[in-house]
Write an enzyme that holds these catalytic residues in place. Sequence first.
Site, PDB file in Angstrom:
ATOM      1  CB  VAL A  41       7.318  -3.495  -2.734  1.00  0.00           C
ATOM      2  CG1 VAL A  41       6.347  -4.372  -3.480  1.00  0.00           C
ATOM      3  CG2 VAL A  41       8.451  -4.307  -2.160  1.00  0.00           C
ATOM      4  CG  ASP A  42       7.320  -3.864  -9.588  1.00  0.00           C
ATOM      5  OD1 ASP A  42       8.375  -4.497  -9.715  1.00  0.00           O
ATOM      6  OD2 ASP A  42       6.437  -3.794 -10.481  1.00  0.00           O
TER       7      ASP A  42
HETATM    8  N1  AR6 Z   1       9.753  -2.955   1.204  1.00  0.00           N
HETATM    9  C1  AR6 Z   1       8.688  -3.605   1.696  1.00  0.00           C
HETATM   10  N2  AR6 Z   1       7.417  -3.228   1.461  1.00  0.00           N
HETATM   11  C2  AR6 Z   1       7.222  -2.135   0.696  1.00  0.00           C
HETATM   12  C3  AR6 Z   1       8.284  -1.384   0.134  1.00  0.00           C
HETATM   13  C4  AR6 Z   1       9.602  -1.842   0.417  1.00  0.00           C
HETATM   14  N3  AR6 Z   1      10.684  -1.220  -0.064  1.00  0.00           N
HETATM   15  N4  AR6 Z   1       7.759  -0.357  -0.575  1.00  0.00           N
HETATM   16  C5  AR6 Z   1       6.417  -0.434  -0.455  1.00  0.00           C
HETATM   17  N5  AR6 Z   1       6.082  -1.507   0.325  1.00  0.00           N
HETATM   18  P1  AR6 Z   1       2.649  -1.803  -3.517  1.00  0.00           P
HETATM   19  P2  AR6 Z   1       0.504  -3.468  -4.674  1.00  0.00           P
HETATM   20  C6  AR6 Z   1       4.770  -2.016   0.749  1.00  0.00           C
HETATM   21  O1  AR6 Z   1       1.922  -0.564  -3.854  1.00  0.00           O
HETATM   22  O2  AR6 Z   1      -0.479  -2.846  -3.795  1.00  0.00           O
HETATM   23  C7  AR6 Z   1       3.439  -1.347  -8.375  1.00  0.00           C
HETATM   24  O3  AR6 Z   1       3.460  -0.183  -9.174  1.00  0.00           O
HETATM   25  C8  AR6 Z   1       3.597  -1.065   0.694  1.00  0.00           C
HETATM   26  O4  AR6 Z   1       3.585  -0.221   1.830  1.00  0.00           O
HETATM   27  O5  AR6 Z   1       4.105  -1.866  -3.731  1.00  0.00           O
HETATM   28  O6  AR6 Z   1       0.530  -4.971  -4.791  1.00  0.00           O
HETATM   29  C9  AR6 Z   1       3.385  -2.624  -9.202  1.00  0.00           C
HETATM   30  O7  AR6 Z   1       4.108  -2.492 -10.418  1.00  0.00           O
HETATM   31  C10 AR6 Z   1       2.444  -2.049   0.706  1.00  0.00           C
HETATM   32  O8  AR6 Z   1       2.128  -2.468   2.025  1.00  0.00           O
HETATM   33  O9  AR6 Z   1       2.043  -3.087  -4.334  1.00  0.00           O
HETATM   34  C11 AR6 Z   1       1.911  -2.757  -9.461  1.00  0.00           C
HETATM   35  O10 AR6 Z   1       1.501  -1.965 -10.555  1.00  0.00           O
HETATM   36  C12 AR6 Z   1       2.996  -3.282  -0.037  1.00  0.00           C
HETATM   37  O11 AR6 Z   1       4.411  -3.062  -0.131  1.00  0.00           O
HETATM   38  C13 AR6 Z   1       1.283  -2.234  -8.187  1.00  0.00           C
HETATM   39  O12 AR6 Z   1       2.241  -1.354  -7.616  1.00  0.00           O
HETATM   40  C14 AR6 Z   1       2.440  -3.416  -1.434  1.00  0.00           C
HETATM   41  O13 AR6 Z   1       2.294  -2.122  -2.019  1.00  0.00           O
HETATM   42  C15 AR6 Z   1       1.028  -3.349  -7.198  1.00  0.00           C
HETATM   43  O14 AR6 Z   1       0.329  -2.827  -6.097  1.00  0.00           O
END
Ligand code: AR6
Length: 183
Positions: A41-42
């Site tokens: 998501v980042d």
């Molecule tokens: N909209 C909504 N949710 C999303 C999207 C989106 N566009 N894309 C992914 N998700 P994650 P974390 C969901 O991995 O576990 C990054 O590299 C995804 O399916 O984004 O907190 C940061 O820089 C999941 O349910 O974040 C950190 O290094 C949720 O968002 C690390 O990832 C969180 O997944 C953080 O890991």
Amino acid sequence: MDISIELFNVLIRVLQGDITRCKTDIIVNAANTSLLGGGGVDGAIHRAGGPAILEDCIRIRNKQGGCPVGGAVYTTAGKLDAQYVVHTVGPVWNGGNHHEEELLATCYRHTLQLALELNARSIAFPNISTGIYRFPKEKAAEIAIQEVTRFIQKHTGLNEIIFVCFDIENAQLYSRKLQSSKD
Ligand code: AR6
């Protein structure tokens, strides 16, 4: 699958989809301590919001050295249809005996506190830590709903809180848990 319920005069919604399309005062990002962007998501938020978000993140990083796990900071929302992005850093799941649950709860608390200070009326949360950081989804959903519910019991200001679930599993979990918290 998308549902809305009202709790303490606040509309709580579960939406399945991409958080960068939300039109809320605040879009929450699941960042890392460097604040320099990443995947998941980042990556999506920085891509859709443009370089102004990273510029603000770099300013914050130069001033205070990033953001600790459980902390939250805010930046412009750039090109997103929101006023601010609140970047919070969830814990990496490491078996559950490293304060992961408390740290995830702290993310929600600090983010909601910041939303209050920014006079936000609406906020969209992703499922913090449940992607690359591998936090178990069910436990994470319970923590998210518990912290949001506790917060809106005590504070007025927000009138809409959206849990944006990217995957169907999270969308089903949140819908089920919110429905049962209402009953
Ligand atoms: N909209 C909504 N949710 C999303 C999207 C989106 N566009 N894309 C992914 N998700 P994650 P974390 C969901 O991995 O576990 C990054 O590299 C995804 O399916 O984004 O907190 C940061 O820089 C999941 O349910 O974040 C950190 O290094 C949720 O968002 C690390 O990832 C969180 O997944 C953080 O890991």
